[in-house]
Scaffold this motif. Sequence first.
Motif, mmCIF file in Angstrom:
data_model
loop_
_atom_site.group_PDB
_atom_site.id
_atom_site.type_symbol
_atom_site.label_atom_id
_atom_site.label_comp_id
_atom_site.label_asym_id
_atom_site.label_seq_id
_atom_site.Cartn_x
_atom_site.Cartn_y
_atom_site.Cartn_z
ATOM 1 N N LEU A 41 11.883 -30.833 21.465
ATOM 2 C CA LEU A 41 12.966 -31.193 20.542
ATOM 3 C C LEU A 41 12.766 -30.577 19.171
ATOM 4 C CD1 LEU A 41 13.637 -34.994 21.240
ATOM 5 C CD2 LEU A 41 15.027 -33.023 21.905
ATOM 6 N N PHE A 42 11.519 -30.218 18.844
ATOM 7 C CA PHE A 42 11.236 -29.691 17.514
ATOM 8 C C PHE A 42 11.130 -28.170 17.512
ATOM 9 C CE2 PHE A 42 9.941 -34.049 17.678
ATOM 10 C CZ PHE A 42 10.451 -34.571 16.501
ATOM 11 N N GLY A 43 11.513 -27.552 18.618
ATOM 12 C CA GLY A 43 11.561 -26.091 18.645
ATOM 13 C C GLY A 43 10.285 -25.415 19.109
ATOM 14 N N ARG A 44 9.282 -26.192 19.489
ATOM 15 C CA ARG A 44 8.078 -25.566 20.038
ATOM 16 C C ARG A 44 8.437 -24.931 21.372
ATOM 17 N NH1 ARG A 44 2.956 -26.151 19.325
ATOM 18 N NH2 ARG A 44 3.206 -27.976 18.011
ATOM 19 N N LYS A 45 8.006 -23.705 21.565
ATOM 20 C CA LYS A 45 8.308 -23.016 22.811
ATOM 21 C C LYS A 45 7.064 -22.959 23.682
ATOM 22 C CE LYS A 45 12.204 -20.308 21.359
ATOM 23 N NZ LYS A 45 12.621 -19.553 20.197
ATOM 24 N N ILE A 46 7.216 -23.314 24.949
ATOM 25 C CA ILE A 46 6.116 -23.216 25.900
ATOM 26 C C ILE A 46 6.566 -22.242 26.981
ATOM 27 C CG2 ILE A 46 4.691 -24.453 27.582
ATOM 28 C CD1 ILE A 46 6.166 -26.701 25.148
#
Length: 932
Positions: free
Chosen positions: A821-826
Motif C-alpha cells: 500500500l505504501f509503494g514498496r515493490k517486491i
Amino acid sequence: MGFGKGHHLHLIDGSAFIFRAYHALPPLTRKSDGLPIGAVSGFCNMLHRYVEANTGADAPTHVAVIFDKGSHTFRNDMYDQYKANREEMPEDLRPQIPLTRRATEAFNIACKELEGYEADDIIATLAVQAREAGGRVTIISSDKDLMQLVGGGVEMLDAMKNTRIDREGVFEKFGVYPEHVVDVQALAGDSVDNVPGAPGIGIKTAALLINEYGSLEELLDRAEEIKQPKRRQTLIDHREQIELSKKLVTLDDKTPIDFTLDDLEVKEPDPEVLMPFLTEMEFRTLTKRLADQLGVEAPVIEATVQAPGDAPEEPETVPFDKATYTRVGDRDALQGWIEKINERGYVAVDTETTGLNEMIADLVGISLCVEAGEACYIPLTHRAESGEGLFGSDELAEGQMPLDEAIALLKPVLEDPAVLKIGQNMKYDAKIFARYGIDVAPIDDTMLISYAQHAGLHNHSMDSLSERYLGHTPIPIKPLLGSGKSAITFDKVKIEDAVAYAAEDADITLRLWQTLKPRLHVAGTTKVYERMERPLVPVLAQMERHGIKVDRDTLSRMSNAFAQKMAGLEAEIHELAGETFNVGSPKQLGEILFDKMGLEGGKKGKTGAYATGADVLEDLATTHDLPARVLDWRQLSKLKSTYTDSLQEHINPDTGRVHTSYSIAGANTGRLASTDPNLQNIPVRTEEGRRIREAFVAEPGNVLVSLDYSQIELRILAHIAGIDALKEAFRDGQDIHAATASEMFNVPLDEMTPDVRRQAKAINFGVIYGISGFGLARNLRIPRAEAQGFIDRYFERFPGIRDYMDATKSFAKEHLYVETLFGRKIHTPEIGAKGPRAGFAQRAAINAPIQGTAADIIRRAMIRMPDAIEGKPAKMLLQVHDELLFEVAEDGVDDLIATAREVMEGAADPAVKLDVPLIVDAGRGANWAEAH
DNA sequence: CCTGTCACG
DNA sequence: GACGTACGTGACAGGG
C-alpha cells in the motif's frame, strides 16, 4: 581610487537564488552521470539574466553574490531553537550547493561567504560600509529580514517581481520605517526562522505599539501603561523572549570580512573559465547563447544517451586502477581531502575494522572517494609487521596519523549537514563512528538504494552490485585476511594491500551511487527509499547500540537443567533402541526407526536419508515411545544450543547486554531480519521455551514494555481485498477467527466451539500465505478433500478474497512485481515459471503485499518513535515484526504506552487511509515473558 | 558448504 | 492429469 560617491554596489542573496532556481525547475540530471543539476541550471540562467539586465546606464560598478556558510551561527549560540523548524535540505539539492559557488566564479562575479555567519550579516556589513563611503547599494533579495538596511542610498530589488523597495516600501510592508523594523520583528516573531517574539502579537499590532511608544525599549519599560490587559501581560511576561528575539533579528553589520568593497568591482566574464564550466555541466542552450554573446566558438557537448529503463549502464569510462588510489598519512594530506569533499558536497565513506561485530570491532582505517577513480585510504591503527614470533607486533606501523587527530579532522565533515555521506550498508559504519563520538549525517546508502528498487531481483551486497552494475569484481578480502584458524584481523594487513582493497571499496560505493541513485526515480521508489529505508538507519543503529539486558545466571541454570533432562531422555532412547547412537543425527535416527525397528511410513528424501521431521515423529509417537522421547529431546536440544547456551556468548562484556543486528535489506518483503543473535525467534509457543524470555530483563527501576499490533496482516487483507464482513468485524472489535468461523459454518458466536474457531484461524492464516488444499490439510491434519471443502466454502462466503488473489497474480504476471500500500515493490521474476516453482511464486506474490504492508507500517512507526519519546525515560530496544519492545523507567510506563500506542496505531496515516482500525495491545513486566 | 530441523511472526 | 505445495526469516548440528 576606492569605493565611494558615484559607485553602485549590487549584493545578491545567493541562497534565495538557489532555492528559487531549485523550486522553479523540474529535477533535471546531468545526462552523462545522472548528477542532479536542476538548481545549478536555474541558478546559471538567473545569473545570466542578471548580467544581461545590468549593462545599461544604471549598471552597478561593484557586485557580489553572498552565500550562507555552515549551519551553526552565533544566533544558535543565543537560542538553540533558531531555525530549528527548518526542513532538511532536499537530497538532490545538497550536491548542487558547491556547484553554485563555482558557477558564480565562472561568471567572474565575486562570491563571498563567512563561516558562522548568515549571508544577511555579510550583506549588512557591506551595505553599511558602502553607505558610509557615500555609494549606492541595491540588495537583490526579497527577504524581509534585509529591510532593516534600507535607506540612505540602500534599496532592495525583488528580482522576480522587478520591484524596488525604498523607505516607503518598507513602511508599506511593516508599518514602520527601516530603523524600527527590528523592533516590529522582535514583537511579531517569525515562524519561518522560529523567532519566538511576543505570543499573540503580529506585525500590525507590533507596528501600532512601536509607533505609539517610539521604540521597543521604551515600550517594554512602560508596558504597565498599556490599556489592553492581555497585551500588557504578554509584554511583561515575555520581556526576555522579546529582547532575545530582537537580538536574533538584528543583522550583524560588523562581521569580520577579509576583503574590501574594492575587491567587488564588476568584471567581464572570462570565456576561458565560463565555457569549460558550462560544458562540464552539459548546459547546451546556455553554453551556445553565451558563446554567441562573448564571441567565442561554442564547445561541443557530447550527446550521451542515458541507458533506457533498467538496462545496465554503459561500461564505466574510468577503469578501476589501484595505482590511482592514495594513502593518506598525515594531517596536511587529510586536510586536502576534506577540502575536496567540502567542494563536492558529497563523499563515499568506508571503514575498515578488526571485525564484523560493530559493537566490538575497532577502527583500523577509513577510505574516502569523491569521484570515480579518485579515492584514498587513511590507515590509522595498522600494526607493524612483526620481525619474529607468532603474534603480530603491538607496535603501530609507520606512516599513520594519530587516530584522535584523524577523528577530530573528519568529525566536522562527517557531521556537516551540507555534505552527503555515501556508504554501502551505512548502519555498520555509522555505528563504528558513533563509538568514536561522530554522529554521521546526512547519509545515502547504496545497499538500500538497490533494495528499494530491486527487492526480489538480486541481493544487495557490494560484490554483487559491483559485478552487476559496474562489471567489476571487487578485490576479495579472503586473501588478505586468510581463513579459519590462521585468519588475521584487518589491522594486521599490510598497509599497501589495505590501500588497494579499502580505497576500491569507497570507489565502488561512489560509482554505485552514481549509477543507482538516479534510477530510483525510474523505478518509482524514491519515496520508499527516502521515507522507509534510509530514515531507519539511525533508528536501528540506536536500538542495536542500546541492546537488551540478558541475565546470564538465569540462562546458565536453564542450560544445566536442560542438559540433565536430555541425558535422561538419551538413556531412555538408547534403552528403547537397544543400542547407543547419536540422537542428534537424523540419518542414524532414521535407520533405527525404519530399518532396525521396522516402523511404517519411512520415506527417503533426495539425499537417501529417511525424513525424521517433527511431523513424521508426531505420527509415530501415537504408537511408539521412542519417537516421542526424541521429540522431547530435540526440543530441549534446540532450546539449549540455540538459546540458553549461545545467548550467553552474545552478552557483550562491556555493556552486559545483548546487541542484535538488524538487516534492513535482508527480507524481500520489507521485513527486518535479526542476526547475531536472532532476537526475533526467541521461543514463546511452549511453556518450557517461553521461560527463556525470563532471562531478558529490565535494569533496576525499569520495566520492559511490549506493544504489538493485533492481527495486523488480517486487517490489511480485509482492507486490500475489500472484504466488508471482515472490515465490520474488525471495526466492531470482534474475535476475528470466531467471526470467520461463524460466517463459514453458520454457527452463532455464542455457540462457537474452540475447535471450530481453531479451524477458521488456520484458514485465515492460510489465506495470507496463498492457501492450498494440501497445505491446509497438513496444517489441520485432516483429509485433503475436507480441507479443499473448507477453502471452497471460504471463497463462497468471501468472494473478494479470491478476486484479490487472482488480481494479484495477474498483476505480478504483467509487471513482474507486486506492490504494498505504501509503494514498496517486491519483484516476482519467477511468476511465469512452469512446474512446481509456479506455485511458489504465486503464493509469494499473494503474500508479499500483505506481509510487506505490515512491515511498512511498523517501519513508519519506528521512524517516528524517537521524536515521539524524546525526553521520556524510555528506550526502544527490539522489533519482532509486529511488536516493539521498550525499556522504561517505572514511573514512565503509562505515558510511554500511551505515546507509543498512538504512534503505532497511527503509523499508516497520512499516506494511507485504512478501512480498518489498527489496534495495539500492550504488556509490561520485569522481564520479556511477563511483558509479552 | 549443504541439508535437515526448528525457533519466531 | 500430474506435480508438489502453505508466506517470510536465522541458527545449529551433522555429514560430506
